[in-house]
Design an enzyme around this catalytic site. Structure first.
Site, PDB file in Angstrom:
ATOM      1  N   PRO A 123       0.828  -1.219   0.000  1.00  0.00           N
ATOM      2  CA  PRO A 123       0.000   0.000   0.000  1.00  0.00           C
ATOM      3  C   PRO A 123       0.857   1.262   0.000  1.00  0.00           C
ATOM      4  O   PRO A 123       1.940   1.300   0.580  1.00  0.00           O
ATOM      5  CB  PRO A 123      -0.796  -0.116   1.314  1.00  0.00           C
ATOM      6  N   VAL A 145       2.367   2.940  -2.513  1.00  0.00           N
ATOM      7  CA  VAL A 145       3.495   3.159  -3.422  1.00  0.00           C
ATOM      8  C   VAL A 145       3.072   3.877  -4.700  1.00  0.00           C
ATOM      9  O   VAL A 145       3.893   4.115  -5.580  1.00  0.00           O
ATOM     10  CB  VAL A 145       4.203   1.831  -3.778  1.00  0.00           C
ATOM     11  N   LYS A 193       0.132   3.073  -6.817  1.00  0.00           N
ATOM     12  CA  LYS A 193      -0.446   2.262  -7.899  1.00  0.00           C
ATOM     13  C   LYS A 193      -1.663   2.953  -8.517  1.00  0.00           C
ATOM     14  O   LYS A 193      -1.774   3.083  -9.739  1.00  0.00           O
ATOM     15  CB  LYS A 193      -0.837   0.878  -7.360  1.00  0.00           C
ATOM     16  N   SER A 253      15.167 -17.694   4.505  1.00  0.00           N
ATOM     17  CA  SER A 253      16.391 -16.958   4.168  1.00  0.00           C
ATOM     18  C   SER A 253      17.335 -16.768   5.347  1.00  0.00           C
ATOM     19  O   SER A 253      18.426 -16.228   5.173  1.00  0.00           O
ATOM     20  CB  SER A 253      16.034 -15.590   3.569  1.00  0.00           C
ATOM     21  N   LYS A 267      16.712  -5.771   1.420  1.00  0.00           N
ATOM     22  CA  LYS A 267      17.619  -6.188   2.494  1.00  0.00           C
ATOM     23  C   LYS A 267      18.913  -5.380   2.467  1.00  0.00           C
ATOM     24  O   LYS A 267      19.451  -4.997   3.511  1.00  0.00           O
ATOM     25  CB  LYS A 267      17.920  -7.676   2.366  1.00  0.00           C
TER      26      LYS A 267
END
Length: 774
Positions: A356, A358, A360, A677, A720
């Site tokens: 949410p 960004v 769009k 990860s 990251k």
């Protein structure tokens, strides 16, 4: 006829009614100036002047909007009601006309001249009074709305002027006619006018009675609605209106011819129009058919918008309104280029996927603007009914087309940019599956003949540029996802957010809060602190709210303290938006044994994640804490098994699992954590704890581990890396297979980091562990 001057009489304007002399009636007063006028009158002699407004819709009428002749009135009683209004009982005394207006702070008074009339009567007055009573009696018998007691009271009146006033007050006259009688000072003229008005009302009642009798003879007693419609027919007949539906049908025929429908749709429309003409207006089917025809003629069957095929201008517009998002912009420019070459390209079906805030939805608007097309948006969040997409069949009461056809009607063009907002929020229930209905809409091979249940004719959607938005692609059914071209929009980096604030958000908020650019300055470091410590999001919505809070504080300081310029720095930031809300992970201050800095990817960006391993005497029990998910627990088991299988190579006691219990903990235990990860991070922490070798504080790592020690690729390397850079790390160990993702990391971040790409855990340990075994 003598006149007497009265000064400063409070004025009470009336809406939609007037008071004649000798009349007694209740009034409800609510307007502030009117209430104050009553209060003034009650404090003095209880006298007030009532005059009628010319336009009842005006709340505060001026001098030119009030009739100059009114009634000099006495207040008999006043009562304040619970809702704040005042109910007064007034008695009209004499006619008067306004000489002068006097404006006070909260009410208006007037100077008036009383209009005295001669109460004596001659033989002509007597004759006019008898004529008036005779006509009034006839009117009462026809209308049956005035009681016999009223007529008896009128017959007892001796004064001719008063009789004219009382009779006029009981007639359903227009306001201007009642005012005309009030303004008629001559008694004989007034009597004649009232007689004329009564005669006119009698004629109207006779015609109404005649119409009612004609209708009554042609209807059944139980059909009340039918009676009302027949009464309307009779009225039209009395007025000579014999046209019926002819004009309406002619207009609809012209609209059908001009709508540009395909031949088969046009044939259907004319067939329905023929049915409509034959069905009586009283039939419920008539309104259903009319509504259907209106929908057919309102749709844009052939009307298109000409695309702006200037790639440079389109690129400029997209760059002007949105920072970054290069992949989306490139895809739109590619579409424009192909459209310019072929002239007949089907509209692409794009899906903008990302967290949410960004941009769009706003990006879809910008795309429409850059193409020069109409923009339509429908929200699919919470839609559960298939009929919301395809519409209801016309057999249902209140049937309507679905949202797609409604959107096309709203656009008025055949090739709009059509935004399907929150397509991942659709769900299904007993009413059907709307996502299955969307399959036809979003299939380029089928949507040229889209069929809505209500329209029941094929409609071409192939030229529409569909843009869907989604937060989570996993909730979109596979067949529907397969029909869309997915464009992932990742969260913004800190540097991108900084640029967005400076170029877009801050100027917008300054303008919305009535400030000037010179009034408010935000230092770059202050903006970065807001991004880091007051918001935790991938987009910029919360960031914009914090900027709005700063602008409000600045506006208050400028207005209340008369300051000309406000500068916000990292030092005084808390004065504007309070204490810091969030904190991000930081690099360790020293090399430690059993403590490794991992890298995590969340919906709001990247961050660091410390993993701690502690040994205690025991029998090899593996303890996992920190609210870990199933996948992360399995990664810990895999790391533990790998270390046990490689004790000799790693320089670890072969029987360590018989001597020690091993506790793996991930801090911030209230926050759920999951994913594969952290595999190499846990393995490195285990080896560090079992060998006594410290782990470099400058290293952060991410990667999945297998039982053979292979390092597998992970997602979110860009985010990251941003989190590692923010935390002060200098080295990142990542899987070899993620080498291709490094180019997505902003250059300013890459320059401050060293990337070590590993394909096996041995390479990870070589670069992460420092010092000798203890």
């Amino acid at each position: 006829m003598a006149e007497e001057l009265k000064r400063s009489i409070p004025l009470l304007p009336l809406r939609g009614l007037l008071v004649y002399p000798t009349m007694v009636l209740h009034l409800d007063v609510g307007r502030d100036k009117s209430v104050q006028a009553l209060e003034q009158a009650m404090m003095h002699d209880h006298m007030i002047f009532l005059a009628t407004q010319q336009d009842i819709s005006i709340d505060e009428p001026g001098e030119d909007e009030i009739f100059t002749v009114g009634t000099y009135t006495k207040i008999k009683q006043m009562l304040k009601l619970p809702n704040g209004t005042i109910r007064v009982l007034v008695e009209g005394l004499k006619r008067a006309h306004i000489v002068k207006y006097n404006e006070h702070e909260d009410y208006t008074s007037v100077d008036i001249q009383l209009i005295h009339e001669d109460d004596s009567k001659d033989t002509e007055d007597e004759a006019l009074m008898r004529t008036l009573l005779d006509h009034f009696d006839q009117y009462i018998k026809i209308s049956k709305k005035i009681s016999a007691e009223t007529y008896a009271a009128v017959t007892d009146i001796e004064e001719p002027g008063r009789m004219a006033d009382i009779v006029a007050s009981h007639l359903p006259l227009k306001l201007k006619d009642k005012q005309d009688i009030l303004e008629t000072a001559d008694v004989k003229d007034r009597l004649n006018k009232v007689i004329d008005f009564i005669n006119n009302e009698k004629e109207v009642l006779e015609i109404e009675k005649k119409i009612g009798q004609r209708v009554k003879r042609s209807m059944e007693r139980t059909q009340k609605e039918y009676y009302l419609r027949e009464q309307m027919k009779a009225i039209q007949k009395e007025l000579g209106d014999k046209e019926g539906k002819t004009g309406e049908v002619q207009t609809l025929t012209e609209k059908i011819e001009e709508a540009g429908m395909p031949d088969h749709v046009k044939e259907t429309a004319l067939k329905e129009l023929n049915r409509y003409e034959k069905i009586p207006s009283s039939s419920a089917e008539s309104s259903v058919i009319r509504n259907y025809i209106d929908w057919l003629v309102a749709l844009p069957w052939t009307d298109e918008t000409d695309d702006k095929l200037d790639l440079k201008e389109a690129g400029r517009l997209l760059d002007e309104e949105h920072h970054g998002l290069e992949k989306v912009k490139e895809r739109i420019l590619e579409y424009l280029a192909v459209q310019k070459l072929t002239k007949s390209l089907k509209g692409p079906i794009l899906c903008l996927a990302g967290p949410p805030g960004v941009g769009k939805t706003s990006l879809a608007k910008s795309i429409a603007k850059s193409l020069g097309r109409k923009f339509v948006r429908i929200s699919l969040g919470g839609v559960r009914d298939e009929s919301e997409i395809r519409g209801h069949r016309r057999t249902y009461v209140g049937a309507m087309p679905g949202r797609i056809i409604q959107g096309m009607k709203k656009a008025g063009k055949l090739n709009p940019v059509f935004l399907l907002d929150e397509i991942d929020k659709m769900s299904s229930d007993f009413r059907g599956d709307p996502s299955s209905a969307m399959l036809e809409v979003l299939d380029p091979e089928q949507n040229s003949s889209f069929s809505d249940h209500y329209i029941e004719e094929t409609f071409d959607l192939s030229k529409v540029l569909f843009i869907a938005t989604a937060n989570n692609l996993a909730t979109i059914p596979g067949p529907l996802r397969d029909r869309m071209e997915i464009i992932n929009i990742a969260g913004y980096t800190e540097i991108e957010k900084l640029e967005i604030v400076k170029d877009h958000l801050l100027p917008k908020q300054i303008k919305e809060h009535g400030l000037k650019k010179s009034n408010l300055q935000l230092r770059d470091q202050a903006i970065l602190d807001i991004i880091r410590y007051y918001t935790r999001e991938a987009g910029v919505r919360s960031l914009e709210r914090q900027l709005a809070a700063i602008c409000r504080k600045a506006a208050k300081a400028i207005v209340a303290e008369e300051r000309k310029r406000i500068t916000v720095t990292e030092k005084n930031l808390q004065d504007f938006i309070g204490k810091r809300i969030f904190r991000y992970g930081q690099a360790e201050t020293e090399d430690q044994v059993g403590v490794v800095t991992g890298l995590a990817y969340t919906t709001v960006g990247g961050d660091t994640l410390s993993i701690e391993v502690s040994l205690s005497p025991g029998k090899g029990k593996l303890i996992l804490t920190g609210k870990l998910g199933d996948v992360m627990r399995e990664s810990a088991q895999a790391a533990f098994s790998y270390v046990r299988s490689k004790t000799e190579e790693l320089g670890i006691e072969p029987d360590f699992h018989e001597k020690y219990d091993i506790h793996i903990h991930v801090p911030e235990g209230a926050v759920p954590k999951d994913g594969p990860s952290a595999g190499i991070t846990m393995a490195t922490a285990l080896v560090s704890a079992l060998t006594g070798r410290a782990v470099s504080r400058e290293v952060g790592m991410t990667g999945e581990i297998t039982l053979r020690g292979r390092v597998l690729p992970i997602g979110g390397l860009k985010e990251k890396a941003l989190g590692a850079h923010r935390a002060g790390l200098t080295t990142i160990i990542a899987p070899k297979d993620n080498e291709k993702d490094i180019e997505d990391i902003p250059e300013s971040v890459r320059e401050g980091l060293t990337f070590i790409l590993a394909s096996h855990l041995d390479e990870v340990l070589e670069h992460a562990l420092v010092g000798e075994k203890k």
